[in-house]
Design an enzyme around this catalytic site. Structure first.
Site, PDB file in Angstrom:
ATOM      1  N   ARG A  63      -8.314  39.692  49.668  1.00  0.00           N
ATOM      2  CA  ARG A  63      -7.739  38.920  48.551  1.00  0.00           C
ATOM      3  C   ARG A  63      -8.487  39.197  47.245  1.00  0.00           C
ATOM      4  NH1 ARG A  63      -8.120  32.868  47.201  1.00  0.00           N
ATOM      5  NH2 ARG A  63      -6.415  32.633  45.710  1.00  0.00           N
ATOM      6  N   HIS A  67      -6.950  40.479  43.670  1.00  0.00           N
ATOM      7  CA  HIS A  67      -7.171  39.819  42.379  1.00  0.00           C
ATOM      8  C   HIS A  67      -7.865  40.755  41.396  1.00  0.00           C
ATOM      9  CE1 HIS A  67      -6.414  35.306  43.125  1.00  0.00           C
ATOM     10  NE2 HIS A  67      -5.783  35.988  44.047  1.00  0.00           N
ATOM     11  N   ASN A  95      -8.799  26.849  39.489  1.00  0.00           N
ATOM     12  CA  ASN A  95      -9.736  27.478  40.390  1.00  0.00           C
ATOM     13  C   ASN A  95      -9.054  28.365  41.450  1.00  0.00           C
ATOM     14  OD1 ASN A  95     -11.738  27.797  42.247  1.00  0.00           O
ATOM     15  ND2 ASN A  95     -12.585  25.765  41.864  1.00  0.00           N
ATOM     16  N   HIS A 194      -0.463  37.915  54.313  1.00  0.00           N
ATOM     17  CA  HIS A 194      -0.612  36.495  54.634  1.00  0.00           C
ATOM     18  C   HIS A 194      -0.467  36.245  56.144  1.00  0.00           C
ATOM     19  CE1 HIS A 194       0.223  35.131  50.200  1.00  0.00           C
ATOM     20  NE2 HIS A 194      -0.977  35.644  50.364  1.00  0.00           N
TER      21      HIS A 194
HETATM   22  C1  HEM Z   1       3.123  37.860  46.606  1.00  0.00           C
HETATM   23  C2  HEM Z   1       2.368  37.137  45.804  1.00  0.00           C
HETATM   24  C3  HEM Z   1       1.191  36.368  46.317  1.00  0.00           C
HETATM   25  C4  HEM Z   1       0.966  35.050  46.131  1.00  0.00           C
HETATM   26  C5  HEM Z   1       1.836  34.083  45.353  1.00  0.00           C
HETATM   27  C6  HEM Z   1      -0.258  34.728  46.821  1.00  0.00           C
HETATM   28  C7  HEM Z   1      -0.839  33.488  46.844  1.00  0.00           C
HETATM   29  C8  HEM Z   1      -1.892  33.130  47.656  1.00  0.00           C
HETATM   30  C9  HEM Z   1      -2.462  31.823  47.715  1.00  0.00           C
HETATM   31  C10 HEM Z   1      -2.025  30.649  46.872  1.00  0.00           C
HETATM   32  C11 HEM Z   1      -3.429  31.842  48.651  1.00  0.00           C
HETATM   33  C12 HEM Z   1      -4.315  30.687  49.082  1.00  0.00           C
HETATM   34  C13 HEM Z   1      -5.453  30.511  48.101  1.00  0.00           C
HETATM   35  C14 HEM Z   1      -6.198  29.222  48.341  1.00  0.00           C
HETATM   36  O1  HEM Z   1      -7.060  29.178  49.215  1.00  0.00           O
HETATM   37  O2  HEM Z   1      -5.876  28.244  47.677  1.00  0.00           O
HETATM   38  C15 HEM Z   1      -3.478  33.168  49.193  1.00  0.00           C
HETATM   39  C16 HEM Z   1      -4.315  33.597  50.178  1.00  0.00           C
HETATM   40  C17 HEM Z   1      -4.500  34.917  50.508  1.00  0.00           C
HETATM   41  N1  HEM Z   1      -3.895  35.990  49.908  1.00  0.00           N
HETATM   42 FE1  HEM Z   1      -2.267  35.910  48.733  1.00  0.00          FE
HETATM   43  N2  HEM Z   1      -0.739  35.855  47.405  1.00  0.00           N
HETATM   44  C18 HEM Z   1       0.104  36.880  47.128  1.00  0.00           C
HETATM   45  C19 HEM Z   1      -0.068  38.205  47.483  1.00  0.00           C
HETATM   46  C20 HEM Z   1      -1.192  38.686  48.101  1.00  0.00           C
HETATM   47  C21 HEM Z   1      -1.549  40.080  48.212  1.00  0.00           C
HETATM   48  C22 HEM Z   1      -0.755  41.233  47.614  1.00  0.00           C
HETATM   49  C23 HEM Z   1      -2.713  40.126  48.903  1.00  0.00           C
HETATM   50  C24 HEM Z   1      -3.533  41.327  49.289  1.00  0.00           C
HETATM   51  C25 HEM Z   1      -3.039  42.498  49.563  1.00  0.00           C
HETATM   52  C26 HEM Z   1      -3.061  38.766  49.259  1.00  0.00           C
HETATM   53  C27 HEM Z   1      -4.112  38.410  50.056  1.00  0.00           C
HETATM   54  C28 HEM Z   1      -4.396  37.114  50.445  1.00  0.00           C
HETATM   55  C29 HEM Z   1      -5.333  36.785  51.493  1.00  0.00           C
HETATM   56  C30 HEM Z   1      -6.053  37.767  52.400  1.00  0.00           C
HETATM   57  C31 HEM Z   1      -5.411  35.393  51.531  1.00  0.00           C
HETATM   58  C32 HEM Z   1      -6.299  34.548  52.455  1.00  0.00           C
HETATM   59  C33 HEM Z   1      -7.642  34.349  51.829  1.00  0.00           C
HETATM   60  C34 HEM Z   1      -8.635  33.653  52.747  1.00  0.00           C
HETATM   61  O3  HEM Z   1      -8.403  33.511  53.947  1.00  0.00           O
HETATM   62  O4  HEM Z   1      -9.711  33.276  52.248  1.00  0.00           O
HETATM   63  N3  HEM Z   1      -2.137  37.932  48.732  1.00  0.00           N
HETATM   64  N4  HEM Z   1      -2.540  33.955  48.549  1.00  0.00           N
HETATM   65  C1  LIG Z   2     -13.324  25.156  42.772  1.00  0.00           C
HETATM   66  O1  LIG Z   2     -12.784  24.601  43.951  1.00  0.00           O
HETATM   67  C2  LIG Z   2     -13.732  24.317  44.950  1.00  0.00           C
HETATM   68  C3  LIG Z   2     -13.013  23.888  46.178  1.00  0.00           C
HETATM   69  O2  LIG Z   2     -11.985  22.982  45.874  1.00  0.00           O
HETATM   70  C4  LIG Z   2     -14.693  23.238  44.417  1.00  0.00           C
HETATM   71  O3  LIG Z   2     -15.670  22.956  45.389  1.00  0.00           O
HETATM   72  C5  LIG Z   2     -15.352  23.758  43.156  1.00  0.00           C
HETATM   73  O4  LIG Z   2     -16.149  22.757  42.580  1.00  0.00           O
HETATM   74  C6  LIG Z   2     -14.314  24.200  42.133  1.00  0.00           C
HETATM   75  N1  LIG Z   2     -14.972  24.834  41.016  1.00  0.00           N
HETATM   76  C7  LIG Z   2     -14.605  24.630  39.756  1.00  0.00           C
HETATM   77  C8  LIG Z   2     -15.387  25.346  38.724  1.00  0.00           C
HETATM   78  O5  LIG Z   2     -13.677  23.902  39.455  1.00  0.00           O
END
Ligand code: HEM
Ligand SMILES: *[C@@H]1O[C@H](CO)[C@@H](O)[C@H](O)[C@H]1NC(C)=O
Ligand SMILES: *[C@@H]1O[C@H](CO)[C@@H](O)[C@H](O)[C@H]1NC(C)=O
Ligand SMILES: *[C@@H]1O[C@H](CO)[C@@H](O)[C@H](O)[C@H]1NC(C)=O
Ligand SMILES: *[C@@H]1O[C@H](CO)[C@@H](O)[C@H](O)[C@H]1NC(C)=O
Length: 326
Positions: A63, A67, A95, A194
């Site tokens: 991820r 980014h 965040n 995902h």
């Molecule tokens: C299609 C558009 C995409 C959207 C809207 C999206 C959105 C998100 C969101 C909201 C999360 C969760 C973040 C959180 O913890 O709050 C996530 C997780 C993740 N995304 Fe995406 N993503 C997209 C595409 C991608 C792409 C292209 C990749 C890499 C090739 C990717 C890799 C990942 C991975 C590996 C996670 C899990 C992270 C973890 O387990 O810590 N995503 N994504």
């Molecule tokens: C970002 O989110 C994490 C998890 O919700 C939180 O612990 C942290 O304080 C946040 N950091 C900022 C800069 O908002």
């Protein structure tokens, strides 16, 4: 006469591109041409150890690479710390909760010991993401080019302008990926990532309970999954709680993401929306049915993502530490 001149320039351009390539372009085995031939092997070994200790490292690094590449190209800008004068991507609001910076820093420290000032942070991240894919999926070993240089700029405001939020609909996703040179097909193919990893409850939003302020769950979300998400996310504990994204095979990078998606088990609006367009639905269905074909497409799309707007040659630097510019 005019044609000869043009031809000369073409040939000259071709020759310089070959000769200068060692220094100035992306290429396979890039570091084998430098004083640091074992870069890819060292990163592979370190990533194997990190992921064995903690599986979560793999999705986090993949991820982070995404980014990095979607904001200013794959230039390591995601790794830079904020300074007194500048708020960096890392500290963007809302965040983005990226994790795994320590893993990249440890790899960088190791490589600096062996061969200082040689391996860019952007390349480390790209190679570490490749290893994360290899360690979590059943893909043939695939090649990633090296030679990215590190940028010197990282701005928090550029994150929300470039990283698609989980609330995006299909047309916005297609536009966002197109702006990075990635097709509709590649967008759907990459969404299959995902299949591993977790999301914060924050990013899921209220799809499971109060979708779009209707007071009801999103009708396009499987009701058992909605119940499960409500139990996991609405239990009054910390906002940093996380949920699994692919409930079928949470720790294997495979095509089950698409199988779940067709059962309305996509976690985000940005997942579920892929069923609402004729073309993306066709891609989802074919990826759900053809594991091998998806794997090949996925590897190609990852490689392409890793080459978005890279800095080469003199366009960037090789940072000494990944969190600060030289
Ligand atoms: C299609 C558009 C995409 C959207 C809207 C999206 C959105 C998100 C969101 C909201 C999360 C969760 C973040 C959180 O913890 O709050 C996530 C997780 C993740 N995304 Fe995406 N993503 C997209 C595409 C991608 C792409 C292209 C990749 C890499 C090739 C990717 C890799 C990942 C991975 C590996 C996670 C899990 C992270 C973890 O387990 O810590 N995503 N994504
Ligand atoms: C970002 O989110 C994490 C998890 O919700 C939180 O612990 C942290 O304080 C946040 N950091 C900022 C800069 O908002
Ligand atoms: C960057 O920030 C992290 C977290 O605040 C910190 O641990 C690290 O030492 C910083 N890097 C540098 C080079 O100061
Ligand atoms: C998708 O979202 C954009 C931006 O919010 C909006 O303009 C567009 O009409 C939406 N498209 C569909 C098909 O809902
Ligand atoms: C959300 O609610 C607004 C206002 O009621 C409505 O116009 C819009 O179509 C709804 N969006 C979705 C995705 O249902």
């Amino acid at each position: 006469m005019k044609l000869t001149v043009i031809l000369c320039f073409v040939v000259l351009g071709f020759l310089t591109s070959i000769m200068g390539a060692t220094e100035d372009g992306l290429m396979y085995d890039y570091y084998k041409r430098t004083t640091c031939p074992h870069v890819e092997i060292i990163i592979a070994k370190m990533m194997r150890d990190f992921v064995r200790q903690d599986f979560r490292v793999a999705p986090r690094i993949i991820r982070m690479h995404f980014h990095d590449c979607f904001v200013r190209g794959c230039d390591g800008s995601v790794l830079l710390n904020s300074t007194a004068e500048n708020k960096a991507e890392k500290d963007a609001r809302p965040n983005t909760s990226l994790k795994g910076y320590d893993v990249i820093d440890r790899i960088k420290d190791t490589l600096e010991d062996i061969c200082p000032n040689t391996v860019s942070c952007a390349d480390i991240l790209a190679y570490a993401a490749r290893e994360s894919v290899q360690l979590t999926g059943k893909f043939p070993r695939y090649l990633v080019q090296g030679g990215r240089k590190d940028g010197r700029i990282s701005r928090d405001i550029e994150v929300s302008r470039n990283i698609p939020p989980s609330s995006f609909n299909v047309s916005s996703l297609i536009l966002n990926f197109a702006s990075k040179g990635l097709s509709l097909e590649e967008m759907v193919t990459l969404s299959g990532i995902h299949s591993i990893g977790v999301s914060s409850c924050f990013s899921v939003g209220k799809r499971y309970s109060n979708f779009n302020n209707t007071g009801n769950p999103d009708p396009t979300l499987d009701s058992d999954l909605a119940d499960s998400l409500r139990r996991q996310c609405d239990n009054g504990t910390t906002a940093s709680k996380t949920v699994i994204m692919d409930t079928i095979t949470p720790n294997v990078l495979d095509n089950k993401y698409y199988v779940g998606l067709l059962q309305n088990k996509g976690l985000f609006t940005s997942d579920a929306t892929l069923l609402t367009d004729r073309q993306t639905l066709r891609e989802v269905t074919s990826n759900a049915n053809q594991a091998r074909a998806w794997e090949m497409k996925f590897v190609d799309a990852m490689v392409k993502m890793g080459e978005i707007e890279v800095l080469i040659g003199e366009q960037g630097e090789v940072r000494k530490k990944c969190s600060i510019v030289n």
